[in-house]
Design an enzyme around this catalytic site. Structure first.
Site, PDB file in Angstrom:
ATOM      1  N   ASP A  40       0.860  -1.182   0.000  1.00 14.82           N
ATOM      2  CA  ASP A  40       0.000   0.000   0.000  1.00 14.82           C
ATOM      3  C   ASP A  40       0.898   1.234   0.000  1.00 14.82           C
ATOM      4  O   ASP A  40       1.983   1.218   0.594  1.00 14.82           O
ATOM      5  CB  ASP A  40      -0.902   0.008   1.240  1.00 14.82           C
ATOM      6  CG  ASP A  40      -2.107   0.929   1.074  1.00 14.82           C
ATOM      7  OD1 ASP A  40      -3.224   0.424   0.896  1.00 14.82           O
ATOM      8  OD2 ASP A  40      -1.914   2.161   1.106  1.00 14.82           O
ATOM      9  N   THR A  90     -12.408   2.761  -5.965  1.00 19.07           N
ATOM     10  CA  THR A  90     -12.814   3.412  -7.213  1.00 19.07           C
ATOM     11  C   THR A  90     -13.967   4.354  -6.872  1.00 19.07           C
ATOM     12  O   THR A  90     -15.130   3.999  -7.004  1.00 19.07           O
ATOM     13  CB  THR A  90     -13.248   2.389  -8.283  1.00 19.07           C
ATOM     14  OG1 THR A  90     -14.043   1.360  -7.666  1.00 19.07           O
ATOM     15  CG2 THR A  90     -12.050   1.756  -8.945  1.00 19.07           C
ATOM     16  N   THR A 125     -14.073  -2.127  -8.237  1.00 16.06           N
ATOM     17  CA  THR A 125     -15.311  -1.973  -8.988  1.00 16.06           C
ATOM     18  C   THR A 125     -15.121  -0.986 -10.133  1.00 16.06           C
ATOM     19  O   THR A 125     -14.683   0.142  -9.927  1.00 16.06           O
ATOM     20  CB  THR A 125     -16.441  -1.466  -8.079  1.00 16.06           C
ATOM     21  OG1 THR A 125     -16.608  -2.389  -7.000  1.00 16.06           O
ATOM     22  CG2 THR A 125     -17.749  -1.352  -8.844  1.00 16.06           C
ATOM     23  N   CYS A 265     -19.622   1.495  -2.199  1.00 13.54           N
ATOM     24  CA  CYS A 265     -20.175   0.551  -3.179  1.00 13.54           C
ATOM     25  C   CYS A 265     -21.565   0.959  -3.669  1.00 13.54           C
ATOM     26  O   CYS A 265     -21.711   1.421  -4.787  1.00 13.54           O
ATOM     27  CB  CYS A 265     -20.231  -0.861  -2.580  1.00 13.54           C
ATOM     28  SG  CYS A 265     -18.621  -1.652  -2.416  1.00 13.54           S
TER      29      CYS A 265
END
Length: 439
Positions: A40, A90, A125, A265
């Protein structure tokens, strides 16, 4: 010997790019079966993992402390792995268009360190086409390698539900896809190492990408329908929860409930699908209508809070309001795209500066992202309004007496409770004389 066999025999490593609420649990799960590198760019986060601290609370400190993941923020370590999983956020931009910067940046980083014979699987996503049309060219440019000849790609949408201790990586069927049959077979076998529920092989990468965005779009639309019903029934002076409880007695009625739709999401994915549709000349009708309803629910709740204040004959801009909960969902520290901030901002328009309590929320993130200070519940007293916004376990376990301690010492009819998640027993609260409103 193919890549799967080399991974099982620990001759090759798996890398996780992105160690958030999705990537970190995947890294920990795979570390029980293979050698894993957890990468990361956030050094502070990586240092916490190295110390055995789980800021996400997804797997717990003990799991982090005892796992064999090699946590690092050094991108050169990615060269040691051959099977790469990209699990970065995203988000969306202010204009609701997809923000592909994180996945593009991750692709650049991985591309600089990609070696021949590697397989890259994206979990982030995206709208159909991003993996092959956006990510692959970046990987090729940065690595100097050719996709299909020197490395392969696949897509496997993340389905981890933050804060959910039942539906975990291991217990949810994993959709997998690959650019060709051989790649698909290897990707499926690798994920089968950790996913007890098994895998589903999608026909293509684009099919897998599309499956992910419609899963959350469908949920978003259903919640929007419940929210619209709540608005209608409120005008009719009918209790929405009572209506839904009655309707749920039919076997095929879907058990969705009204509420705030935030997070990374459900409140985001529909925009990825509609963005791609717009590019192809189709303007979404149902999906965007549902988004508009859900995006306005914070404002709607704030407006009804103000109406309750007026009905109680209190002065609006001098009323003291406490909001219990700030995360985007219960029992999860994640505040990304929380819609509680919409309630806060709307109340400020009326001159009210609400006090926020959340025992679970990432306090530093709340300050950094929203300039919101999270208070301790023991500091709260003399409130006019208490908004139960998030159904954290700590709030659901509060007694009426504990809630009552948060209010001013006055008759119950002046004490306003706004129960966004219908945590409390309405009949009991009204019988006790509180001014009560819920979605």
């Amino acid at each position: 010997m193919n890549l799967y066999e080399e991974i099982v025999k620990r001759k090759e490593k798996i890398s996780l790019i992105g160690l958030g609420y999705v990537g970190m649990p995947i890294a920990v799960a795979f570390s029980k079966k293979a050698k894993v590198i957890g990468f990361d760019v956030n050094k502070e986060k990586v240092d916490m993992y190295i110390k055995g601290i789980d800021p996400t609370k997804e797997v717990g400190n003990n799991e982090i402390k005892n796992c064999s993941v090699e946590f690092t923020c050094s991108e050169e370590k990615l060269k040691e792995a051959k099977f790469h999983i990209v699990a970065v956020p995203t988000p969306i931009n202010e204009d609701k268009s997809p923000d592909l910067y994180p996945v593009k940046a991750a692709s650049k980083t991985l591309g600089r360190n990609l070696t021949k014979g590697s397989i890259v699987v994206y979990e982030s996503t995206v709208f159909p086409g991003v993996t092959e049309e956006v990510c692959v060219p970046i990987l090729e440019k940065e690595s100097g390698l050719k996709c299909g000849r020197d490395f392969k790609v696949g897509y496997s949408p993340e389905r981890i539900n933050p804060g959910d201790k039942v539906h975990r990586l291991e217990t949810i069927v994993k959709v997998v896809s690959g650019m060709d049959t051989e790649t698909l077979d290897i990707i499926a076998k690798v994920y089968e190492l950790v996913v007890d529920a098994g895998v589903y092989k999608a026909d293509s990468i684009k099919v897998a990408e599309a499956a992910k965005v419609i899963e959350n779009s469908q949920r978003d639309i259903n919640i929007a329908f419940m929210n619209e019903l709540s608005i209608i029934f409120n005008k009719m002076d009918i209790d929405t929860k009572a209506v839904l409880d009655a309707a749920k007695t039919k076997w095929n009625f879907l058990g969705f409930e009204p509420g705030l739709v935030g997070g990374h999401c459900i409140g985001v994915d529909p925009y990825y699908l509609t963005y791609k549709a717009e590019q192809l000349g189709y303007h979404s009708q149902i999906i965007l209508s549902g988004r508009r309803i859900n995006d306005n629910m914070g404002k709607y709740i704030a407006e009804n809070t103000v109406k309750s204040i007026i009905k109680s004959q209190k002065v609006v801009n001098s009323s003291r309001v406490c909001i219990l909960g700030f995360t985007f969902k219960e029992n999860c520290p994640d505040t990304r795209n929380t819609k509680i901030i919409d309630i806060v901002d709307e109340l400020k328009e009326y001159g009210i500066n609400p006090i926020i309590v959340d025992p679970v929320a990432d306090k530093e993130e709340a300050i950094r992202e929203y300039e919101v200070d999270i208070c301790d519940i023991n500091e709260i007293s003399d409130m006019d309004v208490v908004i139960l916004a998030v159904s954290h376990k700590e709030f659901k376990e509060m007694s009426i007496k504990e809630i009552d301690k948060l209010f001013r010492n006055e008759e119950n009819g002046k004490k306003i409770i706004v129960d966004v998640k219908s945590i409390l027993n309405k009949d009991i609260i009204i019988k006790l004389g509180y001014n009560y409103w819920r979605l």
